[in-house]
Design a protein around this motif. Structure first.
Motif, PDB file in Angstrom:
ATOM      1  N   ARG A 184      50.129  78.534  62.597  1.00  9.85           N
ATOM      2  CA  ARG A 184      49.533  77.459  61.784  1.00  9.85           C
ATOM      3  C   ARG A 184      49.587  76.114  62.491  1.00  9.85           C
ATOM      4  NH1 ARG A 184      48.212  78.829  56.235  1.00  9.85           N
ATOM      5  NH2 ARG A 184      47.871  81.060  56.429  1.00  9.85           N
ATOM      6  N   ILE A 185      50.725  75.784  63.110  1.00  2.30           N
ATOM      7  CA  ILE A 185      50.800  74.475  63.780  1.00  2.30           C
ATOM      8  C   ILE A 185      49.956  74.457  65.051  1.00  2.30           C
ATOM      9  CG2 ILE A 185      52.995  73.749  62.750  1.00  2.30           C
ATOM     10  CD1 ILE A 185      54.373  74.450  65.408  1.00  2.30           C
ATOM     11  N   ARG A 186      49.815  75.609  65.701  1.00  2.00           N
ATOM     12  CA  ARG A 186      48.963  75.672  66.896  1.00  2.00           C
ATOM     13  C   ARG A 186      47.523  75.313  66.520  1.00  2.00           C
ATOM     14  NH1 ARG A 186      50.472  77.803  71.375  1.00  2.00           N
ATOM     15  NH2 ARG A 186      51.983  79.196  70.406  1.00  2.00           N
ATOM     16  N   LYS A 187      47.036  75.860  65.411  1.00  2.00           N
ATOM     17  CA  LYS A 187      45.673  75.551  64.937  1.00  2.00           C
ATOM     18  C   LYS A 187      45.587  74.113  64.428  1.00  2.00           C
ATOM     19  CE  LYS A 187      44.547  80.277  63.626  1.00  2.00           C
ATOM     20  NZ  LYS A 187      44.387  81.208  62.510  1.00  2.00           N
ATOM     21  N   LEU A 188      46.579  73.693  63.689  1.00  2.00           N
ATOM     22  CA  LEU A 188      46.593  72.352  63.095  1.00  2.00           C
ATOM     23  C   LEU A 188      46.610  71.259  64.164  1.00  2.00           C
ATOM     24  CD1 LEU A 188      46.946  70.591  60.498  1.00  2.00           C
ATOM     25  CD2 LEU A 188      49.413  70.886  60.802  1.00  2.00           C
ATOM     26  N   TRP A 189      47.481  71.400  65.158  1.00  2.00           N
ATOM     27  CA  TRP A 189      47.629  70.371  66.175  1.00  2.00           C
ATOM     28  C   TRP A 189      46.492  70.373  67.189  1.00  2.00           C
ATOM     29  CZ3 TRP A 189      53.513  71.445  67.247  1.00  2.00           C
ATOM     30  CH2 TRP A 189      54.264  70.938  66.184  1.00  2.00           C
ATOM     31  N   ASN A 190      45.926  71.541  67.496  1.00  2.00           N
ATOM     32  CA  ASN A 190      44.802  71.638  68.423  1.00  2.00           C
ATOM     33  C   ASN A 190      45.072  70.842  69.708  1.00  2.00           C
ATOM     34  OD1 ASN A 190      42.306  72.465  69.360  1.00  2.00           O
ATOM     35  ND2 ASN A 190      41.237  70.745  68.405  1.00  2.00           N
ATOM     36  N   LEU A 191      46.117  71.218  70.430  1.00  2.00           N
ATOM     37  CA  LEU A 191      46.576  70.470  71.596  1.00  2.00           C
ATOM     38  C   LEU A 191      45.803  70.821  72.861  1.00  2.00           C
ATOM     39  CD1 LEU A 191      50.406  70.737  70.904  1.00  2.00           C
ATOM     40  CD2 LEU A 191      48.834  68.910  70.242  1.00  2.00           C
ATOM     41  N   GLN A 192      45.900  69.931  73.848  1.00  2.00           N
ATOM     42  CA  GLN A 192      45.234  70.129  75.134  1.00  2.00           C
ATOM     43  C   GLN A 192      45.903  71.228  75.955  1.00  2.00           C
ATOM     44  OE1 GLN A 192      44.574  66.501  77.391  1.00  2.00           O
ATOM     45  NE2 GLN A 192      44.753  65.311  75.507  1.00  2.00           N
ATOM     46  N   ALA A 193      47.222  71.308  75.869  1.00  2.00           N
ATOM     47  CA  ALA A 193      47.988  72.289  76.659  1.00  2.00           C
ATOM     48  C   ALA A 193      48.899  73.073  75.712  1.00  2.00           C
ATOM     49  CB  ALA A 193      48.802  71.566  77.724  1.00  2.00           C
ATOM     50  N   GLY A 194      49.700  73.932  76.267  1.00  2.00           N
ATOM     51  CA  GLY A 194      50.569  74.771  75.463  1.00  2.00           C
ATOM     52  C   GLY A 194      51.865  74.085  75.064  1.00  2.00           C
ATOM     53  N   PHE A 195      52.621  74.785  74.240  1.00  2.00           N
ATOM     54  CA  PHE A 195      53.941  74.318  73.836  1.00  2.00           C
ATOM     55  C   PHE A 195      54.806  75.526  73.525  1.00  2.00           C
ATOM     56  CE2 PHE A 195      51.465  74.461  69.926  1.00  2.00           C
ATOM     57  CZ  PHE A 195      52.309  75.082  69.021  1.00  2.00           C
ATOM     58  N   GLU A 196      56.109  75.336  73.604  1.00  2.00           N
ATOM     59  CA  GLU A 196      57.069  76.375  73.251  1.00  2.00           C
ATOM     60  C   GLU A 196      57.780  75.952  71.981  1.00  2.00           C
ATOM     61  OE1 GLU A 196      59.785  77.403  76.429  1.00  2.00           O
ATOM     62  OE2 GLU A 196      58.262  76.889  77.916  1.00  2.00           O
ATOM     63  N   THR A 197      58.066  76.913  71.129  1.00  2.00           N
ATOM     64  CA  THR A 197      58.755  76.626  69.876  1.00  2.00           C
ATOM     65  C   THR A 197      60.023  77.464  69.809  1.00  2.00           C
ATOM     66  OG1 THR A 197      56.608  76.302  68.843  1.00  2.00           O
ATOM     67  CG2 THR A 197      58.479  76.488  67.379  1.00  2.00           C
ATOM     68  N   LEU A 198      61.126  76.808  69.486  1.00  2.00           N
ATOM     69  CA  LEU A 198      62.417  77.471  69.396  1.00  2.00           C
ATOM     70  C   LEU A 198      62.953  77.290  67.978  1.00  2.00           C
ATOM     71  CD1 LEU A 198      64.830  78.832  70.880  1.00  2.00           C
ATOM     72  CD2 LEU A 198      65.632  76.530  71.420  1.00  2.00           C
ATOM     73  N   ASP A 199      63.201  78.395  67.284  1.00  2.00           N
ATOM     74  CA  ASP A 199      63.767  78.355  65.941  1.00  2.00           C
ATOM     75  C   ASP A 199      65.259  78.090  66.071  1.00  2.00           C
ATOM     76  OD1 ASP A 199      64.695  78.789  63.360  1.00  2.00           O
ATOM     77  OD2 ASP A 199      63.590  80.657  63.078  1.00  2.00           O
ATOM     78  N   ILE A 200      65.742  76.959  65.534  1.00  2.00           N
ATOM     79  CA  ILE A 200      67.168  76.622  65.645  1.00  2.00           C
ATOM     80  C   ILE A 200      67.889  76.768  64.311  1.00  2.00           C
ATOM     81  CG2 ILE A 200      66.948  75.205  67.707  1.00  2.00           C
ATOM     82  CD1 ILE A 200      67.000  72.724  65.903  1.00  2.00           C
ATOM     83  N   GLY A 201      67.219  77.400  63.336  1.00  2.00           N
ATOM     84  CA  GLY A 201      67.859  77.714  62.065  1.00  2.00           C
ATOM     85  C   GLY A 201      67.662  76.664  61.000  1.00  2.00           C
ATOM     86  N   ASN A 202      67.849  77.076  59.763  1.00  2.00           N
ATOM     87  CA  ASN A 202      67.776  76.210  58.587  1.00  2.00           C
ATOM     88  C   ASN A 202      66.427  75.502  58.454  1.00  2.00           C
ATOM     89  OD1 ASN A 202      70.574  76.654  57.705  1.00  2.00           O
ATOM     90  ND2 ASN A 202      71.064  75.617  59.614  1.00  2.00           N
ATOM     91  N   GLY A 203      65.362  76.162  58.904  1.00  2.21           N
ATOM     92  CA  GLY A 203      64.021  75.596  58.782  1.00  2.21           C
ATOM     93  C   GLY A 203      63.644  74.615  59.873  1.00  2.21           C
ATOM     94  N   PHE A 204      64.496  74.432  60.871  1.00  2.97           N
ATOM     95  CA  PHE A 204      64.235  73.498  61.966  1.00  2.97           C
ATOM     96  C   PHE A 204      63.743  74.243  63.208  1.00  2.97           C
ATOM     97  CE2 PHE A 204      67.214  71.087  59.388  1.00  2.97           C
ATOM     98  CZ  PHE A 204      66.694  69.805  59.439  1.00  2.97           C
ATOM     99  N   PHE A 205      62.844  73.586  63.941  1.00  5.59           N
ATOM    100  CA  PHE A 205      62.317  74.115  65.184  1.00  5.59           C
ATOM    101  C   PHE A 205      62.336  73.006  66.225  1.00  5.59           C
ATOM    102  CE2 PHE A 205      60.348  76.305  61.681  1.00  5.59           C
ATOM    103  CZ  PHE A 205      60.390  77.643  62.041  1.00  5.59           C
ATOM    104  N   ILE A 206      62.569  73.383  67.477  1.00  2.72           N
ATOM    105  CA  ILE A 206      62.405  72.443  68.583  1.00  2.72           C
ATOM    106  C   ILE A 206      61.099  72.821  69.264  1.00  2.72           C
ATOM    107  CG2 ILE A 206      63.255  71.682  70.835  1.00  2.72           C
ATOM    108  CD1 ILE A 206      66.068  71.975  69.795  1.00  2.72           C
ATOM    109  N   VAL A 207      60.250  71.823  69.478  1.00  2.00           N
ATOM    110  CA  VAL A 207      58.963  72.053  70.125  1.00  2.00           C
ATOM    111  C   VAL A 207      58.964  71.315  71.458  1.00  2.00           C
ATOM    112  CG1 VAL A 207      56.462  71.868  69.903  1.00  2.00           C
ATOM    113  CG2 VAL A 207      57.854  72.245  67.862  1.00  2.00           C
TER     114      VAL A 207
END
Length: 187
Positions: free
Chosen positions: A57-80
């Motif tokens: 969903r965020i990949r479609k929503l953000w529509n970025l020029q390049a890629g990104f990595e997402t890391l689930d760090i728990g409790n609903g938080f992610f590091i991008v």
């Protein structure tokens, strides 16, 4: 390993035998934190959804020029982690972002962030100042005014060019735990 390298990574241990406290050397801390400085901490407010669904969903929503990595760090938080700084800036100041009718908070990565102890819910929000006298459509003035609300990040391009007169718009990083200010007086 050379002596300099051993000294650089040697940790200071204090505390008790049952609860040791490890203090890492400043140089080592700087080294391990450097790759994370250009990352954002993202959280979907409300009920959590699955990792893959959220990332898609965020990949479609953000529509970025390049890629990104997402890391689930728990409790609903992610590091991008972004490949391009332009994408980082777009996501940080381009919101508000909404996924499945829920607001997505975005804040800069913070050293020693622990998702289970996270209290500070900050995010970048576009704030409007309606009926602001046109002489205040100056970047320095708008930053000064916006400091009352939080940390000003950038002035909207149409506001900076004085291309809109109904309201001025500034992106401000705000602490969501504090009461929202709905009205302020200048002068």
């Amino acid at each position: 390993m050379e002596n300099d390298e051993q000294t650089e990574v040697a940790a200071e241990v204090k505390g008790t035998a049952s609860n040791p406290i490890v203090k890492l050397p400043a140089g080592l801390l700087k080294k391990v934190r450097e790759p994370w400085k250009k990352c954002l901490i993202v959280r979907l407010l409300g009920r959590n959804i699955g990792y893959n669904l959220f990332v898609n969903r965020i990949r479609k929503l953000w529509n970025l020029q390049a890629g990104f990595e997402t890391l689930d760090i728990g409790n609903g938080f992610f590091i991008v982690k972004f490949e391009m700084m332009e994408d980082y800036s777009k996501v940080f100041t381009g919101g508000p972002w909404i996924v499945m009718d829920r607001y997505v908070t975005v804040c800069k990565w913070q050293p020693d962030f622990k998702s289970d102890e996270a209290e500070a819910d900050t995010t970048a929000i576009w704030v409007r100042f309606p009926n602001l006298p046109i002489e205040y459509y100056d970047e320095k003035v708008l930053y000064h005014i916006s400091k009352v609300l939080g940390n000003p990040l950038k002035v909207d391009i149409k506001t900076a060019m004085v291309a809109r007169g109904k309201y001025a718009r500034v992106c401000v990083e705000m602490d969501l735990r504090k009461p929202l200010i709905s009205h302020l007086t200048i002068g």
